[in-house]
Design an enzyme around this catalytic site. Structure first.
Site, PDB file in Angstrom:
ATOM      1  N   ILE A  33      21.197   6.871  32.111  1.00  0.00           N
ATOM      2  CA  ILE A  33      19.988   6.596  33.431  1.00  0.00           C
ATOM      3  C   ILE A  33      20.302   5.374  34.070  1.00  0.00           C
ATOM      4  O   ILE A  33      20.870   4.785  33.286  1.00  0.00           O
ATOM      5  CB  ILE A  33      18.430   6.271  32.596  1.00  0.00           C
ATOM      6  CG1 ILE A  33      17.938   7.248  31.825  1.00  0.00           C
ATOM      7  CG2 ILE A  33      17.525   5.330  33.802  1.00  0.00           C
ATOM      8  CD1 ILE A  33      16.012   6.941  31.323  1.00  0.00           C
ATOM      9  N   GLY A  34      20.385   5.656  35.104  1.00  0.00           N
ATOM     10  CA  GLY A  34      21.307   4.372  36.145  1.00  0.00           C
ATOM     11  C   GLY A  34      20.472   4.344  37.288  1.00  0.00           C
ATOM     12  O   GLY A  34      20.849   5.703  37.367  1.00  0.00           O
ATOM     13  N   PHE A  73      18.913  10.400  36.087  1.00  0.00           N
ATOM     14  CA  PHE A  73      19.034  10.219  35.077  1.00  0.00           C
ATOM     15  C   PHE A  73      20.448  11.760  34.872  1.00  0.00           C
ATOM     16  O   PHE A  73      20.383  12.259  35.941  1.00  0.00           O
ATOM     17  CB  PHE A  73      17.969  10.516  34.411  1.00  0.00           C
ATOM     18  CG  PHE A  73      17.388  11.365  34.938  1.00  0.00           C
ATOM     19  CD1 PHE A  73      18.165  13.692  34.374  1.00  0.00           C
ATOM     20  CD2 PHE A  73      16.238  11.813  35.601  1.00  0.00           C
ATOM     21  CE1 PHE A  73      16.879  13.829  35.180  1.00  0.00           C
ATOM     22  CE2 PHE A  73      15.443  12.231  35.706  1.00  0.00           C
ATOM     23  CZ  PHE A  73      15.362  14.317  35.873  1.00  0.00           C
ATOM     24  N   CYS A 117      29.274   4.668  29.741  1.00  0.00           N
ATOM     25  CA  CYS A 117      27.945   3.329  29.904  1.00  0.00           C
ATOM     26  C   CYS A 117      28.427   1.426  29.044  1.00  0.00           C
ATOM     27  O   CYS A 117      27.509   1.665  28.669  1.00  0.00           O
ATOM     28  CB  CYS A 117      26.308   3.811  29.740  1.00  0.00           C
ATOM     29  SG  CYS A 117      25.784   5.387  29.506  1.00  0.00           S
TER      30      CYS A 117
END
Length: 217
Positions: free
Chosen positions: A146-147, A159, A176
């Site tokens: 998720i970002g 996502f 990540c």
């Protein structure tokens, strides 16, 4: 419940999706469109979040290696670190106006995690959160990243759920920025990849459930 428009866009180049999101965010701020969920896949691409946009430390491959493999590299403008997108990975870009009652960025990320935990549960997987980290995990392996970006409480980015992604491409990065945990996919966990349209349907269902939206049309 507020309406949600869903766009199932198929395979879309990353730069095209960035432009689409910018247009949708502007339209949502102007209140000329409803909340929108874009579901798509990308050709192979590595994206840099704002946390590392001045650094390539978490990209392990050289530019020449990426070019040889046909993998693009972009600064994404989202939160977070470096990640990989590619065919077989379901990417979701919710364009949601969080006003007036969901003005909490951390809650928004937790809500996206809840959506994806629900999707995994529908396929019989016991997915969850990992303390201090973002995303959705099965054991010590991340199945969804998720970002997000928020602008005047309108969301973009979102996502990426690994369905039948080529996981070898994650070896080109430190996903990540996390060196001590792995990456997995629904295909690896289940032994067989579920149909992408079926995964999309479960994402739509759970996003409507968590965010109290109803499908427009």
């Amino acid at each position: 419940m507020p309406p949600l428009v869903v766009q199932r866009a198929g395979l879309v180049p990353y730069e095209t999706a960035l432009a689409l999101q910018a247009d949708l965010v502007a339209a949502r701020k102007a209140d000329t469109i409803s909340d929108t969920l874009v579901l798509l896949q990308h050709p192979p691409v590595i994206t840099l979040g704002v946390k590392v946009r001045q650094s390539r430390d978490h990209v392990l491959a050289t530019d020449a290696e990426l070019h040889a493999r046909g993998i693009a590299l972009f600064e994404a403008g989202r939160g977070g670190d470096v990640t990989y997108h590619g065919p077989g990975q379901l990417v979701g870009y919710p364009i949601l106006d969080l006003k007036p009652d969901r003005l909490d960025a951390h809650r928004y990320v937790r809500d996206l995690e809840e959506v994806l935990i629900g999707v995994c549960a529908d396929f019989g997987l016991d997915a969850g959160r990992k303390s201090g980290l973002t995303g959705v995990w099965v054991g010590d392996e991340k199945v969804a990243a998720i970002g997000v970006r928020l602008s005047r409480w309108v969301t973009s980015h979102g996502f990426a759920l690994n369905v039948h992604t080529d996981l070898a491409h994650f070896d080109l990065i430190v996903p990540c920025g996390i060196r001590d945990h792995g990456v997995t996919s629904l295909e690896r966990l289940l032994g067989l990849a579920p149909p992408m349209d079926g995964v999309e349907a479960r994402v739509i269902h759970h996003l409507c459930r968590v965010f109290d939206r109803t499908i427009n049309g």
